[in-house]
Write an enzyme that holds these catalytic residues in place. Structure first.
Site, PDB file in Angstrom:
ATOM      1  CE  LYS A  12       5.128   7.504  -5.600  1.00 52.27           C
ATOM      2  NZ  LYS A  12       5.378   8.952  -5.339  1.00 52.27           N
TER       3      LYS A  12
ATOM      4  CD  GLU B  10      -2.895   1.212   0.298  1.00 57.56           C
ATOM      5  OE1 GLU B  10      -3.744   0.389   0.117  1.00 57.56           O
ATOM      6  OE2 GLU B  10      -2.770   2.206  -0.576  1.00 57.56           O
TER       7      GLU B  10
HETATM    8  N1  HSE Z   1       9.711  11.042  -3.995  1.00 56.44           N
HETATM    9  C1  HSE Z   1       8.275  10.724  -4.105  1.00 56.44           C
HETATM   10  C2  HSE Z   1       7.383  12.135  -4.146  1.00 56.44           C
HETATM   11  C3  HSE Z   1       8.207  10.198  -2.330  1.00 56.44           C
HETATM   12  O1  HSE Z   1       7.936  12.975  -4.027  1.00 56.44           O
HETATM   13  O2  HSE Z   1       6.178  11.805  -3.983  1.00 56.44           O
HETATM   14  C4  HSE Z   1       6.901   9.283  -2.358  1.00 56.44           C
HETATM   15  O3  HSE Z   1       7.061   8.164  -3.188  1.00 56.44           O
END
Ligand code: HSE
Length: 434
Positions: free
Chosen positions: A203, A127
């Site tokens: 993501k 998650e």
């Molecule tokens: N580098 C990522 C961001 C951290 O700035 O969203 C979280 O995945």
């Protein structure tokens, strides 16, 4: 009942947050999980003065945690692909459940990891890998299970959103804001992952698999960064009633799945256009539910720990259940994944913002309109500014209706070949999200 024993690998920002939340909320967490959750070992390369680990056994060797017969669940928070993959595969081979916040690992090696986990009957929970503290994986995998998902669109990189928000609101420069994001601990170790859209593509790859029931295919995701955005375009977008966001879009079409991360104009009156700073937001559109919006902190110590600990609670609740009856890793049963292809960017469709620098002659607009109409590109609106004093060029800004990327690229090539057009045509995709 005896507590479940957890090994935390990596005691950086998220690792120490996880340790602290488990300790602070131990009683509530045990009431939810039905058993206590005890950190029985920590692997850390360097001491973390911000985390009082008390008498918890510490090792410098992460693989020792995967091999420790006492440990039931390995929490992988070391990041990266190589050692993290070895650690996770070793833990699975040793029959341990795994919780990870590592989006790169899941996006790139998830198909292999889930196959091994199925063979061993263990859970791999992830998650925290998408949008930090927002439980969007759980929502998409379970809460929206009735739906055919039409599309997912998200601001899923806090660093990029922080940079764009500061540039728009305060006129700050790109490197200045990036340095601050790094100091605040939001940025990835390699900031190009944030600003070039790679982190967001990791993501988005995960969200698309869960939304559409397709294998993870990070290599097919299209990524375009925010480094070339100018304050001029941010201002013109604003004048037209739009905000520019670094958006991840996954859309299901009859031809295939669009999987793309790029700067995007969004109408300023959409809720998601008003997500600023380091915050993340994900819109999911399903055929039954319509549009939904999930909002919250996408990075940071305790927000990410919130997701890691929630996964631990889920694992503890499910660890005694029949592996065949658990929620599948990618939401759909593994033998029911679809081979619907991921489309190349040329086959994707969106509306466009174009900025053309033209000489101030009669007939230029007619030539531009004729190039677009010859390719079936419908113009929605045109804004022409005063000629710039320093070069006498007229910025001409157009918004188009939806068209495939292939046709737009052809049109831009023809526009740039016009004698009266100077330099490159700026092209930013537009999504109305309705
Ligand atoms: N580098 C990522 C961001 C951290 O700035 O969203 C979280 O995945």
């Amino acid at each position: 009942m005896k507590p479940v024993k957890v090994g935390i690998c990596g005691l950086g920002t998220v690792g120490s947050g996880t340790f602290n939340v488990l300790k602070r909320n131990a009683e509530e967490i045990a009431r939810r999980a039905g058993r206590g959750i005890e950190v029985a070992q920590i692997a850390q390369r360097r001491p973390n003065p911000q985390c009082d680990t008390g008498s918890t056994p510490i090792t410098a060797d992460v693989l020792a945690v995967a091999d420790n017969p006492e440990i039931d669940v390995v929490v992988e928070l070391i990041g990266g692909y190589t050692l993290a993959r070895e650690l996770v595969l070793r833990a699975i081979a040793n029959g341990k459940h795994v919780v990870t916040a590592n989006k790169a690992l899941i996006a790139v090696h998830g198909n292999e990891i889930f196959a091994k986990a199925r063979e061993q009957g263990v859970i791999v929970a992830f998650e925290a890998s998408v949008a930090g503290g927002i439980p969007v994986i759980k929502a998409l995998r379970e809460g929206l299970a009735a739906n055919r998902i039409n599309w997912v669109a998200g601001i899923i990189n806090g660093t990029g959103n922080f940079i764009l928000s500061e540039m728009r609101e305060k006129g700050r420069t790109f490197p200045d804001v990036l340095a601050e994001a790094q100091a605040l601990g939001y940025a990835e170790a390699d900031p190009t992952f944030d600003v070039e859209g790679i982190d967001a593509a990791h993501k988005l790859t995960i969200l698309a698999s869960i939304a559409f029931g397709i294998p993870l295919q990070f290599d097919k995701a299209y990524t375009e960064g925010i480094t070339r955005l100018t304050t001029a375009d941010v201002g013109y977008a604003e004048a037209l009633g739009y905000r520019i966001k670094h958006l991840g879009v996954a859309r299901s079409t009859d031809q295939g799945i669009e999987l793309r991360v790029h700067p995007t104009l969004i109408p300023a009156d959409r809720l998601i256009a008003n997500v600023n700073g380091v915050m993340n937001a994900v819109m999911v559109n399903g055929d039954a539910v319509g549009s939904t919006l999930f909002y919250g902190a996408g990075a940071g110590q305790e927000p990410t720990a919130s997701a890691v600990v929630a996964d631990l609670v889920d694992v503890v609740r499910a660890m005694t259940s029949d592996p065949e009856n658990r929620v599948p890793h990618l939401a759909f049963q593994p033998d029911a994944l679809s081979d619907h292809p991921v489309l190349s960017i040329e086959a994707c469709e969106s509306a466009y913002y174009l900025r053309i620098q033209a000489k101030d002659h009669p007939g230029v607009l007619a030539q531009v309109a004729s190039i677009l109409s010859a390719r079936g590109i419908n113009i929605e609106s045109i804004m022409q500014k005063e000629a710039e004093e320093h070069d006498g060029l007229v910025p001409m800004i157009l918004l188009t209706h939806r068209v495939t990327e292939r046709h737009m690229v052809e049109a831009i090539t023809a526009l740039e070949a016009l004698d009266d057009v100077v330099g490159d045509v700026v092209r930013i995709r537009v999504e109305h999200l309705n």
